[in-house]
Design an enzyme around this catalytic site. Structure first.
Site, PDB file in Angstrom:
ATOM      1  N   ARG A  64      10.913 -32.988 -17.216  1.00 53.96           N
ATOM      2  CA  ARG A  64      10.572 -31.783 -17.587  1.00 53.96           C
ATOM      3  C   ARG A  64      10.855 -31.222 -18.773  1.00 53.96           C
ATOM      4  O   ARG A  64       9.948 -30.552 -19.532  1.00 53.96           O
ATOM      5  CB  ARG A  64      10.996 -30.696 -16.216  1.00 53.96           C
ATOM      6  N   GLN A 118      10.376 -16.555 -13.200  1.00 50.26           N
ATOM      7  CA  GLN A 118      10.841 -17.471 -12.250  1.00 50.26           C
ATOM      8  C   GLN A 118      10.835 -18.998 -12.902  1.00 50.26           C
ATOM      9  O   GLN A 118      11.504 -19.795 -12.546  1.00 50.26           O
ATOM     10  CB  GLN A 118      10.165 -17.581 -11.059  1.00 50.26           C
ATOM     11  N   ASN A 119      10.294 -18.900 -14.141  1.00 50.80           N
ATOM     12  CA  ASN A 119      10.304 -20.126 -14.960  1.00 50.80           C
ATOM     13  C   ASN A 119      11.495 -20.391 -15.616  1.00 50.80           C
ATOM     14  O   ASN A 119      12.365 -19.643 -15.943  1.00 50.80           O
ATOM     15  CB  ASN A 119       8.837 -19.966 -15.855  1.00 50.80           C
ATOM     16  N   HIS A 169      15.685 -17.655 -12.763  1.00 51.16           N
ATOM     17  CA  HIS A 169      16.267 -19.029 -12.056  1.00 51.16           C
ATOM     18  C   HIS A 169      16.985 -19.858 -13.124  1.00 51.16           C
ATOM     19  O   HIS A 169      16.918 -21.075 -12.852  1.00 51.16           O
ATOM     20  CB  HIS A 169      15.228 -19.693 -11.569  1.00 51.16           C
ATOM     21  N   CYS A 191      35.541 -31.954 -21.420  1.00 48.35           N
ATOM     22  CA  CYS A 191      36.123 -32.764 -20.503  1.00 48.35           C
ATOM     23  C   CYS A 191      35.932 -33.944 -20.160  1.00 48.35           C
ATOM     24  O   CYS A 191      36.428 -34.598 -18.984  1.00 48.35           O
ATOM     25  CB  CYS A 191      36.503 -31.470 -19.285  1.00 48.35           C
ATOM     26  N   GLY A 246       0.839 -15.587 -11.843  1.00 42.85           N
ATOM     27  CA  GLY A 246       1.097 -16.928 -11.531  1.00 42.85           C
ATOM     28  C   GLY A 246       2.306 -17.087 -10.487  1.00 42.85           C
ATOM     29  O   GLY A 246       2.822 -18.192 -10.876  1.00 42.85           O
ATOM     30  N   ASN A 278      -3.910 -13.994 -10.811  1.00 39.03           N
ATOM     31  CA  ASN A 278      -3.889 -15.379 -10.064  1.00 39.03           C
ATOM     32  C   ASN A 278      -4.966 -15.717  -9.514  1.00 39.03           C
ATOM     33  O   ASN A 278      -5.957 -15.008  -9.248  1.00 39.03           O
ATOM     34  CB  ASN A 278      -2.844 -15.159  -8.763  1.00 39.03           C
TER      35      ASN A 278
HETATM   36  C1  BV8 Z   1      18.833 -17.269  -2.636  1.00 42.56           C
HETATM   37  C2  BV8 Z   1      14.649 -23.309 -10.730  1.00 42.56           C
HETATM   38  C3  BV8 Z   1      20.916 -16.384  -1.736  1.00 42.56           C
HETATM   39  C4  BV8 Z   1      14.845 -24.681 -10.309  1.00 42.56           C
HETATM   40  C5  BV8 Z   1      13.944 -22.368  -8.684  1.00 42.56           C
HETATM   41  C6  BV8 Z   1      17.394 -21.284   3.689  1.00 42.56           C
HETATM   42  C7  BV8 Z   1      18.695 -21.577   3.031  1.00 42.56           C
HETATM   43  C8  BV8 Z   1      19.074 -20.980   1.641  1.00 42.56           C
HETATM   44  C9  BV8 Z   1      18.008 -20.313   1.224  1.00 42.56           C
HETATM   45  C10 BV8 Z   1      16.941 -19.967   1.904  1.00 42.56           C
HETATM   46  C11 BV8 Z   1      16.328 -20.362   3.172  1.00 42.56           C
HETATM   47  N1  BV8 Z   1      15.223 -20.159   3.492  1.00 42.56           N
HETATM   48  C12 BV8 Z   1      14.622 -19.341   2.382  1.00 42.56           C
HETATM   49  C13 BV8 Z   1      15.843 -19.133   1.388  1.00 42.56           C
HETATM   50  C14 BV8 Z   1      15.756 -18.367   0.301  1.00 42.56           C
HETATM   51  C15 BV8 Z   1      15.305 -19.526  -0.710  1.00 42.56           C
HETATM   52  C16 BV8 Z   1      13.558 -19.562  -0.736  1.00 42.56           C
HETATM   53  O1  BV8 Z   1      13.017 -18.692  -1.140  1.00 42.56           O
HETATM   54  N2  BV8 Z   1      13.189 -20.576  -0.249  1.00 42.56           N
HETATM   55  C17 BV8 Z   1      11.704 -20.685  -0.280  1.00 42.56           C
HETATM   56  C18 BV8 Z   1      11.342 -22.279  -0.565  1.00 42.56           C
HETATM   57  C19 BV8 Z   1      11.257 -20.203   1.160  1.00 42.56           C
HETATM   58  N3  BV8 Z   1      15.662 -18.927  -2.039  1.00 42.56           N
HETATM   59  C20 BV8 Z   1      16.946 -19.184  -2.662  1.00 42.56           C
HETATM   60  O2  BV8 Z   1      17.535 -20.243  -2.011  1.00 42.56           O
HETATM   61  C21 BV8 Z   1      17.261 -18.449  -3.640  1.00 42.56           C
HETATM   62  N4  BV8 Z   1      18.600 -18.136  -3.738  1.00 42.56           N
HETATM   63  O3  BV8 Z   1      18.125 -17.108  -1.827  1.00 42.56           O
HETATM   64  O4  BV8 Z   1      20.148 -16.961  -2.832  1.00 42.56           O
HETATM   65  C22 BV8 Z   1      21.252 -17.370  -0.517  1.00 42.56           C
HETATM   66  C23 BV8 Z   1      22.285 -18.160  -0.954  1.00 42.56           C
HETATM   67  C24 BV8 Z   1      22.618 -19.316  -0.143  1.00 42.56           C
HETATM   68  C25 BV8 Z   1      22.031 -19.170   1.001  1.00 42.56           C
HETATM   69  C26 BV8 Z   1      20.927 -18.324   1.387  1.00 42.56           C
HETATM   70  C27 BV8 Z   1      20.590 -17.243   0.640  1.00 42.56           C
HETATM   71  C28 BV8 Z   1      17.230 -19.384  -5.017  1.00 42.56           C
HETATM   72  C29 BV8 Z   1      15.739 -19.591  -5.390  1.00 42.56           C
HETATM   73  C30 BV8 Z   1      15.470 -20.334  -6.786  1.00 42.56           C
HETATM   74  C31 BV8 Z   1      15.208 -21.664  -6.588  1.00 42.56           C
HETATM   75  N5  BV8 Z   1      14.858 -22.458  -7.974  1.00 42.56           N
HETATM   76  N6  BV8 Z   1      13.575 -22.879  -9.715  1.00 42.56           N
HETATM   77  C32 BV8 Z   1      13.864 -25.634 -11.103  1.00 42.56           C
HETATM   78  O5  BV8 Z   1      12.969 -24.935 -11.394  1.00 42.56           O
HETATM   79  O6  BV8 Z   1      14.167 -26.855 -11.063  1.00 42.56           O
HETATM   80  S1  BV8 Z   1      12.382 -21.567  -7.684  1.00 42.56           S
HETATM   81  C33 BV8 Z   1      11.048 -22.589  -8.464  1.00 42.56           C
HETATM   82  O7  BV8 Z   1      10.034 -22.570  -7.395  1.00 42.56           O
HETATM   83  C34 BV8 Z   1      10.273 -21.934  -9.508  1.00 42.56           C
HETATM   84  O8  BV8 Z   1      11.581 -21.491 -10.504  1.00 42.56           O
HETATM   85  C35 BV8 Z   1       9.635 -20.890  -9.036  1.00 42.56           C
HETATM   86  O9  BV8 Z   1      10.181 -19.774  -8.813  1.00 42.56           O
HETATM   87  C36 BV8 Z   1       9.357 -21.242  -7.463  1.00 42.56           C
HETATM   88  C37 BV8 Z   1       7.909 -21.874  -7.607  1.00 42.56           C
HETATM   89  O10 BV8 Z   1       6.925 -20.619  -7.268  1.00 42.56           O
HETATM   90  P1  BV8 Z   1       6.173 -20.017  -8.248  1.00 42.56           P
HETATM   91  O11 BV8 Z   1       6.523 -19.681  -9.505  1.00 42.56           O
HETATM   92  O12 BV8 Z   1       5.414 -19.204  -7.395  1.00 42.56           O
HETATM   93  O13 BV8 Z   1       5.153 -21.297  -8.293  1.00 42.56           O
HETATM   94  P2  BV8 Z   1       4.242 -21.943  -7.193  1.00 42.56           P
HETATM   95  O14 BV8 Z   1       3.838 -23.343  -7.854  1.00 42.56           O
HETATM   96  O15 BV8 Z   1       4.613 -22.020  -5.714  1.00 42.56           O
HETATM   97  O16 BV8 Z   1       2.784 -21.164  -7.561  1.00 42.56           O
HETATM   98  C38 BV8 Z   1       2.033 -21.232  -8.675  1.00 42.56           C
HETATM   99  C39 BV8 Z   1       1.043 -20.129  -8.458  1.00 42.56           C
HETATM  100  O17 BV8 Z   1       0.534 -20.107  -9.784  1.00 42.56           O
HETATM  101  C40 BV8 Z   1      -0.047 -20.033  -7.297  1.00 42.56           C
HETATM  102  O18 BV8 Z   1      -0.098 -18.909  -6.738  1.00 42.56           O
HETATM  103  C41 BV8 Z   1      -1.016 -20.738  -8.153  1.00 42.56           C
HETATM  104  O19 BV8 Z   1      -2.471 -20.104  -7.514  1.00 42.56           O
HETATM  105  C42 BV8 Z   1      -1.050 -19.711  -9.554  1.00 42.56           C
HETATM  106  N7  BV8 Z   1      -1.676 -20.336 -10.536  1.00 42.56           N
HETATM  107  C43 BV8 Z   1      -2.115 -21.519 -11.186  1.00 42.56           C
HETATM  108  N8  BV8 Z   1      -2.583 -21.551 -12.240  1.00 42.56           N
HETATM  109  C44 BV8 Z   1      -2.500 -20.442 -12.585  1.00 42.56           C
HETATM  110  C45 BV8 Z   1      -1.946 -19.406 -11.836  1.00 42.56           C
HETATM  111  N9  BV8 Z   1      -1.814 -18.226 -12.012  1.00 42.56           N
HETATM  112  C46 BV8 Z   1      -2.253 -17.765 -12.891  1.00 42.56           C
HETATM  113  N10 BV8 Z   1      -2.930 -18.558 -13.984  1.00 42.56           N
HETATM  114  C47 BV8 Z   1      -3.185 -19.755 -13.728  1.00 42.56           C
HETATM  115  N11 BV8 Z   1      -3.607 -20.634 -14.790  1.00 42.56           N
HETATM  116 ZN    ZN Z   2      33.655 -29.764 -18.964  1.00 46.20          ZN
END
Ligand code: BV8
Ligand code: ZN
Length: 240
Positions: A69, A100-101, A118, A150, A187, A213
């Site tokens: 990536r 979020q990116n 994120h 380290c 997005g 979107n």
């Molecule tokens: C948290 C970094 C408190 C890494 C990312 C069970 C256990 C633990 C947690 C959870 C659980 N159940 C739910 C949760 C909460 C969980 C969560 O939300 N899970 C989801 C899957 C249900 N969240 C977390 O864990 C967060 N922390 O809650 O802390 C906690 C702590 C411990 C225990 C419980 C709670 C942390 C979430 C962060 C994860 N890291 N990224 C990496 O990138 O490698 S998230 C990652 O996925 C991205 O950063 C981004 O945020 C996400 C993808 O989502 P989108 O950005 O919306 O992208 P997506 O592909 O989904 O959609 C694209 C959109 O764009 C579409 O709508 C499409 O139509 C549109 N599009 C396409 N082309 C275009 C467009 N729009 C405009 N123009 C275009 N051309």
């Molecule tokens: Zn170190």
């Protein structure tokens, strides 16, 4: 598109603008989204790789994904939509981009107030001494990279599923969202929390919500206006 002129009018009259962006904001720069068909790498589901458990089980595999990536993002550049958001600041609006990116494209486009809730592909954290390091080298020589101080293994400086968001970044996001007169939601599929919670929060505090979107999302119902189209196409038009 009448809604485009309506959106432009609301934008023109809003001093404090908050922009929440997701993977779709980077799609036109060639960065795969998480949930689109092009989002997969070697047929892995990102949700399975972006977790502490995956990293603990197979750090090299997870680093191969991030290295891929990083190289991909290093070879792309911000598109006209990113630049339009940066231009918004120059027009005198107070703009806060909450993204979020992890690709850093908003910074490269020239936006000044970017909150990376994120984390970032370009940051690494030592699993030993916790030191945070910036590393922009697109192809890492050794995987997993090791700490120069380290010798322990470095991890990507991103927030994985199940990990808390950086407290200061999250606090700043809540504060900016509460103050917003207008929230642009661009997005994002609105499926990741707590990022998605920013939209109802903005609404509760009286902000107008515009979603950009191509598709309907769970957040569409909260939007006062939805512009069905691509960010790279609609944002420059909105700025005009
Ligand atoms: C948290 C970094 C408190 C890494 C990312 C069970 C256990 C633990 C947690 C959870 C659980 N159940 C739910 C949760 C909460 C969980 C969560 O939300 N899970 C989801 C899957 C249900 N969240 C977390 O864990 C967060 N922390 O809650 O802390 C906690 C702590 C411990 C225990 C419980 C709670 C942390 C979430 C962060 C994860 N890291 N990224 C990496 O990138 O490698 S998230 C990652 O996925 C991205 O950063 C981004 O945020 C996400 C993808 O989502 P989108 O950005 O919306 O992208 P997506 O592909 O989904 O959609 C694209 C959109 O764009 C579409 O709508 C499409 O139509 C549109 N599009 C396409 N082309 C275009 C467009 N729009 C405009 N123009 C275009 N051309
Ligand atoms: Zn170190």
């Amino acid at each position: 598109m009448p809604s485009l002129s309506q959106a432009a009018a609301w934008l023109a009259s809003s001093e404090r603008v908050v922009v929440l962006t997701g993977a779709g904001m980077s799609a036109e720069s060639g960065v795969p989204t998480f949930r689109g068909l092009d989002g997969l790498w070697r047929n892995y589901n990102p949700l399975d790789l972006a977790t502490p458990a995956a990293f603990a089980a197979n750090p090299t595999l997870v680093w191969e994904w991030y290295d891929w990536r990083r190289s991909l993002v290093a070879a792309t550049r911000p598109h006209a939509g990113h630049l339009a958001l940066a231009q918004l600041e120059l027009l005198g609006h107070q703009v806060t981009v909450i993204t979020q990116n992890v690709d850093g494209l908003h910074h490269r486009a020239g936006s000044h107030h970017v909150i990376e809730i994120h984390g970032s592909l370009w940051r690494m954290i030592c699993t030993g001494c916790q030191q945070l390091q910036l590393n922009r080298q697109p192809r890492l020589r050794t995987l997993p990279p090791l700490c120069a101080d380290c010798g322990k293994m470095l991890r990507p400086g991103v927030v994985w599923f199940g990990e808390n968001l950086p407290p200061l970044a999250w606090e700043a996001s809540l504060e900016a969202t509460r103050e917003a007169a207008l929230l642009l939601v661009i997005g994002t599929s609105g499926t990741v929390y707590p990022a998605a919670d920013l939209v109802p929060l903005a609404r509760q505090n009286g902000a107008r919500i515009i979603e950009i979107n191509p598709d309907d999302t769970p957040l569409s119902a909260l939007a006062d206006l939805t512009l069905r189209g691509a960010a790279g196409d609609l944002l420059p038009k909105l700025l005009q």
